[in-house]
Design an enzyme around this catalytic site. Structure first.
Site, PDB file in Angstrom:
ATOM      1  N   GLY A  22       0.665  -0.806   0.158  1.00  0.00           N
ATOM      2  CA  GLY A  22       0.306   0.092  -0.314  1.00  0.00           C
ATOM      3  C   GLY A  22       0.896   0.987   0.341  1.00  0.00           C
ATOM      4  N   GLY A  27       5.575   4.504  -8.880  1.00  0.00           N
ATOM      5  CA  GLY A  27       6.001   3.092  -8.957  1.00  0.00           C
ATOM      6  C   GLY A  27       5.154   1.732  -9.140  1.00  0.00           C
ATOM      7  CG  HIS A  28       3.409   0.584  -5.561  1.00  0.00           C
ATOM      8  ND1 HIS A  28       3.845   1.742  -4.310  1.00  0.00           N
ATOM      9  CD2 HIS A  28       3.890  -0.093  -5.044  1.00  0.00           C
ATOM     10  CE1 HIS A  28       4.490   1.667  -3.631  1.00  0.00           C
ATOM     11  NE2 HIS A  28       3.767   0.449  -4.124  1.00  0.00           N
TER      12      HIS A  28
END
Lengths: 274, 274
Positions: A22, A27-28
């Site tokens: 989370g 980036g995620h």
């Protein structure tokens, strides 16, 4: 989640999976884009995995914002957000572990002794729950990616592992949820990690092949910063993570460095034709 | 194997799986019957797993007869025999391991320290390769069954574990590939294991609840045999494998005993209403 996966698979869909803790950043989200590109349905898990934090590490203060994360994921075309319950994932009598020897002890494994065992155990669980065809990891966590690839290959998970390139702030700092911990000065100084990696690339472009020379120069750059405390600066072989003396083929240059109390990592992969 | 499983699953079939080390006897084949009863397609693997043999154990002399095994399996309605290559399963740089702490150190884990790590690692691999809905294990290997159940639950393998009852020779000796190692005298004396378990059942039927009394009697019976050398005789809780003092609910009485150089195990589950 297992039922939903079985159903999707039964309908001939391919599943992509991005495991996260989370506190999502670009980036995620760039990993979600990759999963979307290669599969019909992308699952993102949000789980702050207690097993990958050591004693005294930042488990308790790790940033959390699940509602914001869900909104970002929806916008990005993620089909399923999987947010498992911590007690359901690891009850107090939990005894099982998945471990990749040797690789888990090098680099970050020296200061974070149980970290990668926590990572491989939770990722094995998540793979069994989500049952993806493809799973995408960030190249920023280079050691994690190498260990997961090894685990998948050796334990015969029928999952293709992809890695997405490191996404950076404008000044080069690799995006990380932990950047939020940095003071103003630390934040400014932390860009030296990126610049030291660029310096390594430049030295190699100019013909330097001795990693000793390159690493010395990198360390010197970083040590000039008041708030920096180097954990390691290393040049290693991509798959085994063992140190290399000469830049040949693919070499991973990896840095871990504290700025104040915040530990940051970054790396670059250098490819030199043999 | 993974493709065949995906295809069968895609066609809506359910898969059963019986992992074996070959040298099949009626014990194994009865597990195939169970798998057949609950699934559309039964896969049996034959793999003498080097990782579950310790130094000085019988890896090299372990009986092998794959052609005979295949014939028996065909007769028994097994759909797929999976015989993986040892080098493909474990190359020389193999680093991954799946482990269930505590449970793997008790009972047989005391003399066979790396045995269960070898078992859980190969079974995790086989589960990922065969992708069954159901997998069937023999209750004769009670500790193995308990450890596999624990691993499956904790690592979220989407597989239902069933156990099949111990199949015995006419004189009560539990069937085992290792019975073939016994000399004539050892073979005759080895039936004492079964008789000691029956004795325990009888004592409990007559009202005895103190495991100390029961275990003492069992040990005495076994020790009377010239060739017998007890490894352990224990009464333990079914899921945790921890010793119990009083027979209440479900209790596992388990014996491991050498006859000459051959180590045999057997057990019985006692159920007493609380």
């Amino acid at each position: 989640m297992q039922k939903a996966s079985d159903e999707a698979r039964g309908n001939g869909m391919t599943l992509g999976f991005v495991p996260t803790m989370g506190s999502l950043h670009e980036g995620h989200l760039s990993l979600v884009d990759i999963a979307n590109r290669f599969t019909d349905m992308t699952v993102v898990s949000i789980f702050v995995n207690p097993k990958q934090f050591g004693p005294g590490e930042d488990l308790k203060k790790y940033p959390k914002n699940v509602e914001r994360d869900k909104r970002l994921l929806r916008q990005r075309g993620c089909s399923v957000v999987f947010v498992p319950d911590a007690k359901e994932m690891f009850n107090k009598n939990f005894k099982s572990e998945v471990y990749v020897r040797d690789l888990s002890r090098l680099l970050c494994g020296i200061t974070r002794k149980t970290h990668f065992k926590g990572v491989t155990t939770v990722v094995a669980k998540l793979f069994n729950i989500v049952k993806p065809h493809i799973s995408v990891f960030g190249q920023k966590d280079a050691q994690q990616a190498a260990i997961i690839r090894r685990m998948v290959k050796e334990l015969n998970f029928d999952i293709k592992i992809l890695t997405g390139p490191t996404i950076r702030e404008r000044d080069g700092l690799a995006m990380s949820s932990r950047n939020a911990y940095l003071s103003n000065l630390e934040r400014i100084e932390a860009t030296v990690i990126y610049r030291s990696l660029r310096e390594a690339e430049q030295m190699i472009r100019k013909g330097e092949r001795r990693t000793r020379k390159i690493l010395t120069r990198m360390k010197k750059m970083i040590q000039e910063k008041k708030k920096a405390k180097i954990d390691y600066v290393k040049a290693v072989e991509m798959k085994t993570l063992k140190p290399v003396e000469e830049v040949r083929g693919e070499v991973l240059f990896a840095v871990a460095c504290y700025f104040g109390r915040t530990r940051l990592i970054d790396n670059t992969i250098i490819r030199v034709r043999i």
